[in-house]
Design an enzyme around this catalytic site. Structure first.
Site, PDB file in Angstrom:
ATOM      1  N   HIS A 133      91.122  40.421  44.398  1.00  0.00           N
ATOM      2  CA  HIS A 133      92.153  41.468  44.455  1.00  0.00           C
ATOM      3  C   HIS A 133      92.285  42.023  45.881  1.00  0.00           C
ATOM      4  O   HIS A 133      91.900  41.386  46.839  1.00  0.00           O
ATOM      5  CB  HIS A 133      91.856  42.561  43.427  1.00  0.00           C
ATOM      6  CG  HIS A 133      91.662  42.013  42.037  1.00  0.00           C
ATOM      7  ND1 HIS A 133      92.705  41.677  41.218  1.00  0.00           N
ATOM      8  CD2 HIS A 133      90.521  41.698  41.347  1.00  0.00           C
ATOM      9  CE1 HIS A 133      92.236  41.199  40.071  1.00  0.00           C
ATOM     10  NE2 HIS A 133      90.910  41.185  40.128  1.00  0.00           N
TER      11      HIS A 133
ATOM     12  N   GLU B 252      88.057  47.905  41.285  1.00  0.00           N
ATOM     13  CA  GLU B 252      87.497  46.556  41.433  1.00  0.00           C
ATOM     14  C   GLU B 252      87.662  46.030  42.853  1.00  0.00           C
ATOM     15  O   GLU B 252      86.725  45.447  43.418  1.00  0.00           O
ATOM     16  CB  GLU B 252      88.166  45.604  40.447  1.00  0.00           C
ATOM     17  CG  GLU B 252      87.602  44.182  40.511  1.00  0.00           C
ATOM     18  CD  GLU B 252      88.281  43.231  39.551  1.00  0.00           C
ATOM     19  OE1 GLU B 252      87.823  42.068  39.462  1.00  0.00           O
ATOM     20  OE2 GLU B 252      89.278  43.624  38.897  1.00  0.00           O
TER      21      GLU B 252
ATOM     22  N   HIS C  29      84.292  39.166  41.395  1.00  0.00           N
ATOM     23  CA  HIS C  29      85.132  40.050  40.582  1.00  0.00           C
ATOM     24  C   HIS C  29      84.256  40.992  39.770  1.00  0.00           C
ATOM     25  O   HIS C  29      83.046  40.793  39.650  1.00  0.00           O
ATOM     26  CB  HIS C  29      86.019  39.228  39.639  1.00  0.00           C
ATOM     27  CG  HIS C  29      87.106  38.472  40.327  1.00  0.00           C
ATOM     28  ND1 HIS C  29      88.414  38.903  40.354  1.00  0.00           N
ATOM     29  CD2 HIS C  29      87.081  37.304  41.032  1.00  0.00           C
ATOM     30  CE1 HIS C  29      89.150  38.040  41.041  1.00  0.00           C
ATOM     31  NE2 HIS C  29      88.355  37.054  41.460  1.00  0.00           N
TER      32      HIS C  29
ATOM     33  N   GLU D 278      81.684  37.264  37.736  1.00  0.00           N
ATOM     34  CA  GLU D 278      82.021  38.607  37.261  1.00  0.00           C
ATOM     35  C   GLU D 278      80.734  39.436  37.289  1.00  0.00           C
ATOM     36  O   GLU D 278      79.813  39.213  36.511  1.00  0.00           O
ATOM     37  CB  GLU D 278      82.578  38.547  35.841  1.00  0.00           C
ATOM     38  CG  GLU D 278      83.901  37.804  35.713  1.00  0.00           C
ATOM     39  CD  GLU D 278      85.108  38.661  36.083  1.00  0.00           C
ATOM     40  OE1 GLU D 278      84.895  39.809  36.550  1.00  0.00           O
ATOM     41  OE2 GLU D 278      86.241  38.199  35.913  1.00  0.00           O
TER      42      GLU D 278
END
Length: 530
Positions: free
Chosen positions: A365, A381, A432, A495
């Protein structure tokens, strides 16, 4: 008498008529050449910034008058003009002893190895892309600076990443470079004043970290650019460092050709110091007191380490190498436990397999894509992935890896661009933080797409589990993500916990988790390459 006047009259008219015709240059050249580019721009002056007056198709024959600095002076539409000599193939000549048209360029050309290579206005990803080059394109090299190369291609002139260029003639460099065992001694040298100082491939904060220097290390200053110094260590390593962390010394500094082990003991913190502070970002302000209301007394960069003194109101007090103290924002640092010199050390994973490996770290992101956010305290995030990526990049660089971040600040980077950056990398790791409607969802996940990724995913997952981050781990799953699916290199997506879970959100924001997660991924990558 009248006939003589008449003859004189016609003679003058003839002279005037001859003078009125344009002067056509006489072809004084002794050689011709054939255009080997699809379309070659013709210019008024020997410069890519000069006016274009036409073009020549592939196979066109031209008369060449002379060649200078990579440009050929030719005859074009009854006038003299200029073209790049790199795209001319010399025909038979009556003067074989003269140098060929491209002699000066034979050691200055390179082939593009990326599918599509961005050309930028400056040496760094922060500069604007002014064009792109396709795979296989031959470019002329103007100069090299760290991991960036200044090139020309037709009328295009700019900077490209050296990682995606294959030099066509490494055996005959135009400008001899000093070897690592015979460094240039400019007479100017200094010592590192930071506890831990990163050095980079170019003189800006967005350039990859290629190594680190400890406090009091002696360095030779090769050149300067603004607030950056291009330095060389006693063992021949070169890179760029911030000048504010180098104390320039007077007198000559010995440059050791074959450095021997230091005879004096390394500088270690006093036994009373049980913690150290690691800076997790570049250009962080340090202040006189624990708030932004206090005066700024300096700046520190990612990877810098300092002795820990105390914490107050989310601020951390650190001890500077000078002996003075300062305060830094607690959310921009990691506080780690420092082992006592007399205490038994915990065995560290073998990281030798990372040396020289090119690893792309992708903080997920960024920019107008903030990603998910925490349900308890709104943790973003995009901010967390960048913080984790910086810490991971520091650990990998310390182990000898060549690290490239897909983004180094809060900038939006497209998925295609993230994949493109990974061309010719040895491994790609996308970071992430997860989210789910079920608030009980928890733990770490490592995703892979193809068979080429599975071994890497298992190694990274094992490293995270063994790091004891405080979160549940051990899950390796198939994931149809763009950065994995379109990636030709071994790639994984990690993640690092669920921001939708209050326990996970609180855990991942801790210094302990961030340090252990970076250590686990680093160990996993090392195991993969071994």
């Amino acid at each position: 008498m009248r006939s003589n006047v008449k003859v004189m009259y016609f003679f003058l008219i003839a002279v005037l008529l001859i003078a009125s015709f344009p002067c056509i240059p006489v072809a004084a050249a002794t050689k011709t050449a054939t255009v080997n580019a699809t379309s070659l721009n013709v210019r008024t002056e020997p410069s890519s910034s000069s006016k274009q007056i036409g073009s020549l198709k592939k196979g066109s024959n031209v008369t060449v008058f002379n060649v200078e600095k990579g440009w050929a002076n030719i005859s074009f539409q009854d006038r003299k003009a200029w073209v790049s000599s790199a795209y001319l193939k010399e025909n038979g000549t009556n003067s074989p002893s003269k140098p060929s048209l491209t002699k000066e360029n034979t050691a200055k050309t390179a082939k593009v190895t990326a599918t599509s290579l961005n050309v930028r206005s400056g040496a760094g990803t922060q500069y604007k892309a002014i064009g792109s080059l396709k795979n296989g394109t031959i470019v002329s090299i103007v100069k090299e600076e760290g991991n960036w190369t200044s090139i020309t291609y037709g009328s295009m002139k700019g900077w490209v990443s050296s990682a995606y260029l294959l030099n066509q003639n490494r055996t005959a460099p135009t400008t001899p470079k000093p070897s690592a065992t015979n460094p240039v001694n400019s007479g100017k040298w200094g010592r590192v004043t930071a506890t831990y100082l990163n050095f980079r491939s170019a003189g800006n904060l967005s350039s990859p970290i290629i190594g680190s220097l400890k406090y009091d290390t002696s360095v030779q200053v090769v050149s300067e650019s603004g607030s950056w110094l291009y330095i060389q260590t006693t063992d021949g390593k070169k890179g760029w460092v911030s000048s504010q962390y180098i104390s320039i010394q007077t007198g000559g500094a010995p440059i050791v050709t074959n450095p021997k082990p230091a005879t004096k003991p390394p500088v270690v913190p006093p036994s009373s110091v049980s913690k150290k502070v690691v800076i997790m970002s570049d250009g962080v302000n340090i202040r006189q007191g624990p708030s932004t209301a206090y005066l700024i007394v300096g700046h520190v960069n990612q990877g810098d380490e300092f002795a820990y003194l105390q914490s107050k109101n989310d601020w951390v007090q650190i001890k500077l190498p000078s002996g003075k103290s300062a305060w830094v924002a607690g959310w921009l640092v990691v506080v780690q436990q420092s082992a006592s010199p007399n205490s038994p050390s915990t065995p560290k994973p073998t990281l030798g397999g990372l040396k020289g490996k090119r690893i792309v770290i992708d903080p997920g992101h960024g920019g107008n894509d903030p990603g998910t956010s925490g349900k308890s305290s709104g943790t973003q995030e995009a901010s967390m992935t960048l913080m984790s990526a910086r810490l991971l990049a520091t650990q990998l660089s310390n182990a000898g890896a060549k690290v490239i971040l897909t983004r180094s600040d809060n900038t939006y980077i497209s998925l295609n661009k993230r994949v493109e950056i990974s061309h010719f990398a040895d491994a790609f790791v996308s970071l992430h933080y997860n989210s789910a409607t079920d608030k009980s969802a928890t733990g770490l996940l490592t995703f892979y797409y193809g068979q080429k990724d599975l071994k890497l995913a298992n190694s990274v997952n094992t490293g995270l589990v063994q790091a004891n981050t405080g979160l549940k781990g051990g899950n390796v799953r198939y994931g149809n993500f763009h950065v994995l699916r379109e990636n030709k290199q071994p790639a994984v997506l990690v993640e690092l916990g669920f921001l939708s879970n209050p326990f996970d959100e609180l855990t991942v924001k801790s210094n302990s988790f961030q340090t252990k997660a970076a250590t686990g991924i680093t160990a996993g990558l090392a195991q993969y390459f071994q």
